[in-house]
Scaffold this active site. Structure first.
Site, PDB file in Angstrom:
ATOM      1  N   LYS A  83       0.839  -1.194   0.000  1.00 40.93           N
ATOM      2  CA  LYS A  83       0.000   0.000   0.000  1.00 40.93           C
ATOM      3  C   LYS A  83       0.873   1.244   0.000  1.00 40.93           C
ATOM      4  CE  LYS A  83      -4.472   0.284   2.262  1.00 40.93           C
ATOM      5  NZ  LYS A  83      -5.178   0.210   3.555  1.00 40.93           N
TER       6      LYS A  83
HETATM    7  O1  G3P Z   1      -7.948   0.553   5.523  1.00 44.77           O
HETATM    8  C1  G3P Z   1      -8.560   1.553   6.311  1.00 44.77           C
HETATM    9  C2  G3P Z   1      -9.478   2.387   5.517  1.00 44.77           C
HETATM   10  O2  G3P Z   1     -10.548   1.600   5.091  1.00 44.77           O
HETATM   11  C3  G3P Z   1      -9.882   3.614   6.281  1.00 44.77           C
HETATM   12  O3  G3P Z   1     -10.924   3.392   7.122  1.00 44.77           O
HETATM   13  O4  G3P Z   1     -12.478   3.856   8.934  1.00 44.77           O
HETATM   14  O5  G3P Z   1     -10.139   4.690   9.075  1.00 44.77           O
HETATM   15  O6  G3P Z   1     -11.737   5.731   7.475  1.00 44.77           O
HETATM   16  P1  G3P Z   1     -11.335   4.498   8.195  1.00 44.77           P
END
Ligand code: G3P
Length: 221
Positions: A83
């Site tokens: 990533k």
């Molecule tokens: O991989 C994490 C991404 O999906 C972000 O999620 O919930 O931190 O906005 P969030």
């Protein structure tokens, strides 16, 4: 649509893998840190549980070190996807890692132009952060539709991976917008499988079933 689980928690990954619905796993530095374990150990353990793409993120923000970390992360397992963040240095690192033949997930994507450039540079996945966009009064599902349309226009192989889900409606909207993958936190996978109406209907059926004399419902015993 492929379903990835968005967590680094081993128990949750094991739990949902048993349902047979998990095609891959996404992690990020925050999710890894939450588990309080060694980065490499967590990733290797996840790769042993799920036989599918496992995203692990670099933590540097300069190109040279992103490339170095990406190459190291890639060595952890054949299913690893590196990533990279959607910042200029990330694009440069993506160009190099793509040339290496390394699978990549271009993350923290908030605009269709970021996604367009990532596809040009050979990203395996792009991750638009739909939930975080919505809280900024911009439609996350519109962004997914735009990226899907762009990729179809030019036959890009890059897959749109809808990320930052806030509830099960986000998953439905991502699927309707044509996302190839959604990465979903465990609690939202639960929401997707459950409906109070299903429970009520089932309870009614079983109440009626119990009215049948016991000797007439002994097939299962
Ligand atoms: O991989 C994490 C991404 O999906 C972000 O999620 O919930 O931190 O906005 P969030």
């Amino acid at each position: 649509m492929e379903i990835f689980i968005d967590t680094a928690n081993i128990d949750e990954i094991k739990k949902y893998s048993k349902f047979g619905i998990i095609d891959g796993v996404t992690t990020n530095p925050a999710l890894i840190a939450k588990e309080g374990k060694n980065f490499k150990d967590v990733l290797v353990e996840i790769c042993d549980i799920v036989d599918g793409p496992i995203s692990a993120e670099v933590v540097s923000t300069d190109t040279e070190n992103m490339i170095r970390e990406g190459r190291l992360i890639n060595q952890l397992h054949k299913n690893i996807v590196v990533k990279l963040p959607s910042i200029p240095e990330g694009f440069e690192a993506l160009n190099v890692l793509s040339s290496d033949g390394i699978k990549t997930n271009f993350t923290v994507v908030y605009t269709s132009n970021q996604a367009l450039l990532a596809a040009k540079l050979g990203a395996t996945y792009v991750s638009p952060f739909v939930g975080r966009l919505d809280v900024n009064s911009t439609s996350g599902s519109d962004l997914i539709s735009e990226i899907v349309c762009m990729y179809e226009n030019y036959n890009f192989d890059t897959k749109v991976l809808a990320a930052s889900m806030r509830n099960s409606i986000y998953v439905k909207d991502a699927a309707l917008a044509g996302a190839h993958v959604a990465t979903i936190p465990p609690e939202i996978l639960d929401q997707m499988m459950n409906s109070e109406l299903s429970n009520i209907a089932l309870e009614g059926f079983l109440d009626e079933w119990k009215k049948l004399p016991k000797e007439k419902r002994n097939y299962f015993e």
